[in-house]
Scaffold this motif. Structure first.
Motif, mmCIF file in Angstrom:
data_model
loop_
_atom_site.group_PDB
_atom_site.id
_atom_site.type_symbol
_atom_site.label_atom_id
_atom_site.label_comp_id
_atom_site.label_asym_id
_atom_site.label_seq_id
_atom_site.Cartn_x
_atom_site.Cartn_y
_atom_site.Cartn_z
ATOM 1 N N ILE A 194 49.018 47.478 28.455
ATOM 2 C CA ILE A 194 49.032 46.291 29.320
ATOM 3 C C ILE A 194 50.114 45.322 28.848
ATOM 4 O O ILE A 194 50.848 44.745 29.667
ATOM 5 C CB ILE A 194 47.643 45.610 29.347
ATOM 6 N N GLN A 195 50.230 45.109 27.543
ATOM 7 C CA GLN A 195 51.245 44.191 27.002
ATOM 8 C C GLN A 195 52.659 44.672 27.348
ATOM 9 O O GLN A 195 53.505 43.872 27.760
ATOM 10 C CB GLN A 195 51.093 44.039 25.489
ATOM 11 N N ILE A 196 52.905 45.970 27.171
ATOM 12 C CA ILE A 196 54.233 46.520 27.491
ATOM 13 C C ILE A 196 54.531 46.335 28.972
ATOM 14 O O ILE A 196 55.613 45.899 29.356
ATOM 15 C CB ILE A 196 54.308 48.006 27.091
ATOM 16 N N ALA A 197 53.561 46.657 29.818
ATOM 17 C CA ALA A 197 53.742 46.522 31.262
ATOM 18 C C ALA A 197 53.966 45.065 31.653
ATOM 19 O O ALA A 197 54.836 44.760 32.477
ATOM 20 C CB ALA A 197 52.536 47.098 31.997
ATOM 21 N N ALA A 198 53.192 44.163 31.073
ATOM 22 C CA ALA A 198 53.319 42.741 31.397
ATOM 23 C C ALA A 198 54.682 42.202 30.970
ATOM 24 O O ALA A 198 55.323 41.446 31.717
ATOM 25 C CB ALA A 198 52.197 41.946 30.730
ATOM 26 N N GLN A 199 55.139 42.580 29.800
ATOM 27 C CA GLN A 199 56.444 42.106 29.338
ATOM 28 C C GLN A 199 57.571 42.671 30.197
ATOM 29 O O GLN A 199 58.542 41.975 30.494
ATOM 30 C CB GLN A 199 56.625 42.433 27.865
ATOM 31 N N LEU A 252 43.004 42.742 34.084
ATOM 32 C CA LEU A 252 41.542 42.774 34.183
ATOM 33 C C LEU A 252 40.994 44.045 33.543
ATOM 34 O O LEU A 252 41.532 45.139 33.752
ATOM 35 C CB LEU A 252 41.111 42.731 35.650
ATOM 36 N N ASP A 253 39.914 43.882 32.802
ATOM 37 C CA ASP A 253 39.197 45.018 32.232
ATOM 38 C C ASP A 253 38.213 45.508 33.291
ATOM 39 O O ASP A 253 37.189 44.880 33.534
ATOM 40 C CB ASP A 253 38.462 44.585 30.967
ATOM 41 N N VAL A 254 38.532 46.624 33.925
ATOM 42 C CA VAL A 254 37.693 47.168 35.002
ATOM 43 C C VAL A 254 36.935 48.413 34.542
ATOM 44 O O VAL A 254 36.455 49.189 35.362
ATOM 45 C CB VAL A 254 38.533 47.470 36.268
ATOM 46 N N GLU A 277 42.014 39.792 42.715
ATOM 47 C CA GLU A 277 41.308 38.987 41.720
ATOM 48 C C GLU A 277 39.909 38.598 42.211
ATOM 49 O O GLU A 277 38.966 38.583 41.439
ATOM 50 C CB GLU A 277 42.074 37.697 41.384
ATOM 51 N N ARG A 278 39.797 38.296 43.481
ATOM 52 C CA ARG A 278 38.494 37.949 44.042
ATOM 53 C C ARG A 278 37.598 39.184 44.072
ATOM 54 O O ARG A 278 36.419 39.127 43.732
ATOM 55 C CB ARG A 278 38.644 37.373 45.450
ATOM 56 N N LEU A 279 38.168 40.298 44.446
ATOM 57 C CA LEU A 279 37.406 41.545 44.523
ATOM 58 C C LEU A 279 36.836 41.946 43.163
ATOM 59 O O LEU A 279 35.718 42.430 43.068
ATOM 60 C CB LEU A 279 38.325 42.646 45.061
ATOM 61 N N TRP A 280 37.600 41.697 42.101
ATOM 62 C CA TRP A 280 37.210 42.091 40.742
ATOM 63 C C TRP A 280 36.883 40.874 39.886
ATOM 64 O O TRP A 280 37.001 40.908 38.665
ATOM 65 C CB TRP A 280 38.336 42.912 40.096
ATOM 66 N N LYS A 281 36.414 39.787 40.506
ATOM 67 C CA LYS A 281 36.194 38.512 39.808
ATOM 68 C C LYS A 281 35.185 38.597 38.668
ATOM 69 O O LYS A 281 35.204 37.787 37.755
ATOM 70 C CB LYS A 281 35.791 37.425 40.789
ATOM 71 N N CYS A 297 35.009 40.959 36.499
ATOM 72 C CA CYS A 297 35.593 41.698 35.363
ATOM 73 C C CYS A 297 36.296 40.729 34.414
ATOM 74 O O CYS A 297 36.984 39.804 34.850
ATOM 75 C CB CYS A 297 36.593 42.729 35.864
ATOM 76 N N PRO A 298 36.149 40.963 33.108
ATOM 77 C CA PRO A 298 36.821 40.074 32.153
ATOM 78 C C PRO A 298 38.341 40.242 32.186
ATOM 79 O O PRO A 298 38.841 41.337 32.454
ATOM 80 C CB PRO A 298 36.256 40.504 30.801
ATOM 81 N N GLN A 299 39.018 39.146 31.912
ATOM 82 C CA GLN A 299 40.478 39.200 31.822
ATOM 83 C C GLN A 299 40.891 39.700 30.439
ATOM 84 O O GLN A 299 40.202 39.458 29.449
ATOM 85 C CB GLN A 299 41.086 37.835 32.087
ATOM 86 N N ILE A 300 42.020 40.368 30.413
ATOM 87 C CA ILE A 300 42.641 40.808 29.169
ATOM 88 C C ILE A 300 43.785 39.837 28.898
ATOM 89 O O ILE A 300 44.611 39.585 29.777
ATOM 90 C CB ILE A 300 43.191 42.244 29.288
ATOM 91 N N GLU A 301 43.811 39.296 27.703
ATOM 92 C CA GLU A 301 44.863 38.335 27.360
ATOM 93 C C GLU A 301 46.222 39.017 27.341
ATOM 94 O O GLU A 301 46.379 40.107 26.794
ATOM 95 C CB GLU A 301 44.583 37.711 25.997
ATOM 96 N N ILE A 302 47.189 38.340 27.942
ATOM 97 C CA ILE A 302 48.571 38.822 27.984
ATOM 98 C C ILE A 302 49.424 37.857 27.173
ATOM 99 O O ILE A 302 49.337 36.645 27.362
ATOM 100 C CB ILE A 302 49.102 38.871 29.426
#
Length: 126
Positions: free
Chosen positions: A11-16, A29-31, A105-109, A111-116
């Protein structure tokens, strides 16, 4: 994951990578609880079709370089919503209009967020 990377590292690599190409409104989001076949979503907004395609290309390149292989890719030709499936991680790159319309985000509200963690923007002072 198919490599030695954890889901969080991918996720970090993708976000960067997305950030480097001008992606905005990044949310991870952790799904893993509601979905048995994927652990995390990264949702990104691009400014226009070309930007969406560029962001998706950079994310795919950087994850592939890190040993995370693409399993499936959809929507790249249109540049409105590109879905990149890496197995445990799925990246959604939206044009801003589609992001608002589908509102994942609403659909998966629940689910916890993963810090980026993204690099600090470089400021140029004179």
């Amino acid at each position: 994951m198919t490599s030695e990377l954890s889901v969080t590292e991918a996720i970090q690599i993708a976000a960067q990578a997305a950030d480097a190409k001008g992606g905005s409104e990044l949310i991870a989001l952790d799904v893993s609880q509601p979905l048995p076949f994927v652990d995390a979503f990264l949702i990104v907004t691009g400014r226009n079709e070309r930007n969406v395609i560029a962001i998706a290309g950079e994310v795919e390149d950087k994850l592939n370089e890190a040993g995370v292989k693409t399993k499936r890719r959809e929507g790249r030709a249109g540049g409105r919503w590109v879905l990149l499936d890496f197995g445990s991680v799925v990246v959604h790159v939206f044009h801003d209009e589609e992001r608002s319309y589908y509102d994942l985000e609403r659909l998966w509200k629940d689910c916890p967020q993963i810090e980026i963690t993204l690099p600090e923007p470089v400021s140029i002072t004179q």
